[in-house]
Write a protein that holds these residues in place. Sequence first.
Motif, PDB file in Angstrom:
ATOM      1  N   GLY A  26       0.834  -1.198   0.000  1.00 13.95           N
ATOM      2  CA  GLY A  26       0.000   0.000   0.000  1.00 13.95           C
ATOM      3  C   GLY A  26       0.869   1.248   0.000  1.00 13.95           C
ATOM      4  N   ALA A  27       0.324   2.321  -0.548  1.00 15.62           N
ATOM      5  CA  ALA A  27       1.090   3.564  -0.673  1.00 15.62           C
ATOM      6  C   ALA A  27       1.435   4.145   0.696  1.00 15.62           C
ATOM      7  N   LYS A  28       0.505   4.058   1.639  1.00 14.71           N
ATOM      8  CA  LYS A  28       0.741   4.625   2.972  1.00 14.71           C
ATOM      9  C   LYS A  28       1.899   3.902   3.669  1.00 14.71           C
ATOM     10  N   ALA A  29       1.906   2.579   3.572  1.00 15.55           N
ATOM     11  CA  ALA A  29       2.980   1.799   4.194  1.00 15.55           C
ATOM     12  C   ALA A  29       4.329   2.104   3.542  1.00 15.55           C
ATOM     13  N   ARG A  31       5.201   4.914   2.110  1.00 15.16           N
ATOM     14  CA  ARG A  31       5.637   6.261   2.506  1.00 15.16           C
ATOM     15  C   ARG A  31       6.139   6.279   3.947  1.00 15.16           C
ATOM     16  N   GLY A  32       5.535   5.446   4.794  1.00 10.70           N
ATOM     17  CA  GLY A  32       5.916   5.426   6.206  1.00 10.70           C
ATOM     18  C   GLY A  32       7.282   4.820   6.445  1.00 10.70           C
ATOM     19  N   LYS A  33       7.434   3.554   6.124  1.00 12.81           N
ATOM     20  CA  LYS A  33       8.698   2.837   6.315  1.00 12.81           C
ATOM     21  C   LYS A  33       8.948   1.993   5.055  1.00 12.81           C
ATOM     22  N   HIS A  37       9.638  -2.984   3.444  1.00 11.80           N
ATOM     23  CA  HIS A  37       8.786  -3.431   2.337  1.00 11.80           C
ATOM     24  C   HIS A  37       9.604  -3.643   1.069  1.00 11.80           C
TER      25      HIS A  37
END
Length: 169
Positions: A26-29, A31-33, A37
């Motif tokens: 996912g894009a949010k994951a 962007r976070g770390k 991933h």
Amino acid sequence: MTYVTLGGVTVGICILAYHVISWWPGAKALRGKPGPHLGRLLPFLLAWAYGCLTILGVGGLIGWTARAARWISSWLGDVALVWGVGGDTGQSASRTTYLPLTQTGLAVVLILTVAVIAAAKKSRYGRDIKLGAWCGICLGTSAGVAGFAAVPLAQAVNWLGTTVFGAVA
């Protein structure tokens, strides 16, 4: 020499699409770390590079196995195109020229083969490694972008072989 067909390239792209979709956090994951991933993609990408190398003029048992996998993938892809979507098998989708591996480059591929087999058997990423190698075999001599990646890979392996075995000799 057997060439990859449109069906074989289609199989390689299908493997790539399946793996990327299965991996996508996912894009949010991302962007976070992104590190963990993106690290999960590494076994697939390294095996993909190995698969590309095995199809670049490697002979013997390793080359025969890679060519057999490419032939089977091309046949399966052609059957899927004809019977699955009503298309045609198309022409060869291979590059006609590529950078061959040197003797020391071939020695590095042999060493990498042992490492890939051990990693596929012992690692928890065995499935990713097998899919990556299969994808690399299908796309390694394709005429598209994936085929262009084979030239720098071959140059890198030839350089590594010369550097390592030049120091030993």
